[in-house]
Design a protein around this motif. Sequence first.
Motif, short mmCIF file in Angstrom:
data_model
loop_
_atom_site.label_atom_id
_atom_site.label_comp_id
_atom_site.label_asym_id
_atom_site.label_seq_id
_atom_site.Cartn_x
_atom_site.Cartn_y
_atom_site.Cartn_z
N GLY A 125 0.81 -1.20 0.00
CA GLY A 125 0.00 0.00 0.00
C GLY A 125 0.85 1.25 0.00
O GLY A 125 2.02 1.23 0.40
N SER A 126 0.26 2.37 -0.43
CA SER A 126 0.99 3.64 -0.46
C SER A 126 0.50 4.62 0.58
O SER A 126 1.13 5.67 0.79
N GLY A 127 -0.60 4.34 1.26
CA GLY A 127 -1.23 5.31 2.15
C GLY A 127 -0.45 5.61 3.40
O GLY A 127 0.67 5.12 3.60
N GLY A 184 -5.92 5.73 4.04
CA GLY A 184 -5.24 4.80 3.16
C GLY A 184 -5.08 5.27 1.73
O GLY A 184 -4.60 4.51 0.89
N GLY A 185 -5.45 6.52 1.46
CA GLY A 185 -5.49 6.97 0.07
C GLY A 185 -4.63 8.17 -0.24
O GLY A 185 -3.69 8.52 0.49
N ASP A 186 -4.97 8.84 -1.35
CA ASP A 186 -4.16 9.91 -1.89
C ASP A 186 -3.98 11.09 -0.93
O ASP A 186 -2.91 11.71 -0.89
N ALA A 187 -5.01 11.43 -0.16
CA ALA A 187 -4.90 12.60 0.71
C ALA A 187 -3.78 12.42 1.73
O ALA A 187 -3.00 13.35 1.98
N GLY A 188 -3.68 11.24 2.31
CA GLY A 188 -2.60 10.99 3.26
C GLY A 188 -1.24 11.02 2.62
O GLY A 188 -0.26 11.52 3.20
N VAL A 189 -1.13 10.49 1.40
CA VAL A 189 0.14 10.52 0.67
C VAL A 189 0.54 11.96 0.36
O VAL A 189 1.70 12.36 0.54
N PHE A 462 1.33 14.04 13.22
CA PHE A 462 1.38 13.56 11.85
C PHE A 462 1.27 14.74 10.87
O PHE A 462 0.71 15.79 11.22
N PRO A 463 1.76 14.60 9.66
CA PRO A 463 1.82 15.74 8.73
C PRO A 463 0.48 16.40 8.44
O PRO A 463 0.44 17.59 8.13
N TYR A 464 -0.61 15.65 8.54
CA TYR A 464 -1.92 16.23 8.23
C TYR A 464 -2.51 17.03 9.38
O TYR A 464 -3.59 17.58 9.25
N ASN A 465 -1.83 17.08 10.51
CA ASN A 465 -2.34 17.79 11.68
C ASN A 465 -1.80 19.22 11.69
O ASN A 465 -0.60 19.43 11.83
#
Length: 476
Positions: A125-127, A184-189, A462-465
């Motif tokens: 997986g890439s997520g 698990g998808g593009d947004a997290g990447v 985490f980077p999205y925070n």
Amino acid sequence: MNMQTSRRRFVQSMAAGGAIAQYRPALAAASGRGGSGPTAATDYLEPARQAAAWIRANAIQQPVGIAWPSEPGKPETVGPDIYKGNAGTLIFFIELARAAKDTSYSEDAQRAADYVIGRAAGIQGSGFNREGLAGASYAILETWKSTGDSRYRDAAISATGVLAKRAQTAGAGVTWGPAFDISGGDAGVISYLLYAARTFDRDDWRQLARNAGKHLREIARKDTGGNLYWSATPNFSHGTAGVATVLAQLYSETREQEFLDAALSGAAHLKSIARADRDTFLLHHGAPNGQDLFYLGQCNGPAGSVRLFYELYRNTRDKSWLDITERAAGAILKSGIPEQQNDSYPQIPLRVEYSVKPGHLPGFWNNISQCCGAAGIAEFFLSLHQATGKQQYLDFARRALDNVVSRAFGDDKGYRWYQSEFRIQPWIVTAQTGYMQGAAGVGSALLHLHTALKDQYHAVLFPYNPFPRDAAQVKS
């Protein structure tokens, strides 16, 4: 066997094994506080140490490095992911090494990172959150930042390079597969690539993230009011709030208006479906069957979804977005947690669930973790305290974590928390080691509270925070 019988047998088996009787005295005795809560900031460091002791006691030596099974006694649950595996758990050890000034925890983190590096090439997986290469790369990167060891810098760059090469052209942009969400998808990447681009000064990764953002914009749907959304699930981990947060991050990096416009449109959609008043703001679990169910945690509740509104506040300085962030906190404050709980099950650690269905009281479910439970909610309030300086948010974070500590099971191996990961199977209870589900995430929350109470707040987020990561960032 029907569900009601399963529940009854679960309760009976817990009582027969003495588990219920063991819970409350375990930490009251271990912490010396009789359930009344720590009296000094240093009290929160010791339970974090005890959580680490239990995780350490379950380490499994690997050909390269060490690994911690997410469920001790089940070696098949060993993995390199952020959610329940080594990549997440080592983040806790990095933070504990810094807070406790004990290099042995850093050594454990490095050995765990060695295992992640050895497994990275085989991660399909890439997520970010689930078993994905973005999350593993992030953990390796943080190991380098904490140790300065160039081996981890090189490994992080290598793993991120592999991740970048996996991108496939899709429409006007790129994608890593059918999943678009944070977990698990593009947004997290995308969020990770932006972080890595800043860290290593890699404009090619920034441009790749930009192109992936264009694809996210392209696949958006429109509601009846013309606003954008990405899923019938509105919240952070799997829905519109998470995707829109990343688009707002892309605007912050690129200053391209289309990303901010898309994020604002996603936020407008969420406002249109929210259960809100002047003091509260809540998003339902999902449509069509979860519109009367409201979680409070990070995954599908306000503790996570507010990241969009705070990111928009950071980008626009429009205080109405900060107001929504605080109203979401208000909904949690009014819910009755952490003291109020659903008494259908033994008094063991709880997962947060809030419902407006008649006869269903607000309360906790059996989960204390970062993803769905009290640790994640406490993290939100610690972040909000850093962002606003309001004492009530720090006080609530302390109450929530006092409640979590009082529910630990302590013995000569350390502290652990028995919980149910899944709301719909509350009778399946286990002690877990991981970050998003388990003792590592609880330990990090305790460390963040420990540093906040000393006016030395520091958190590996985490980077999205988008919330502040340390006291210096708050001042800036």
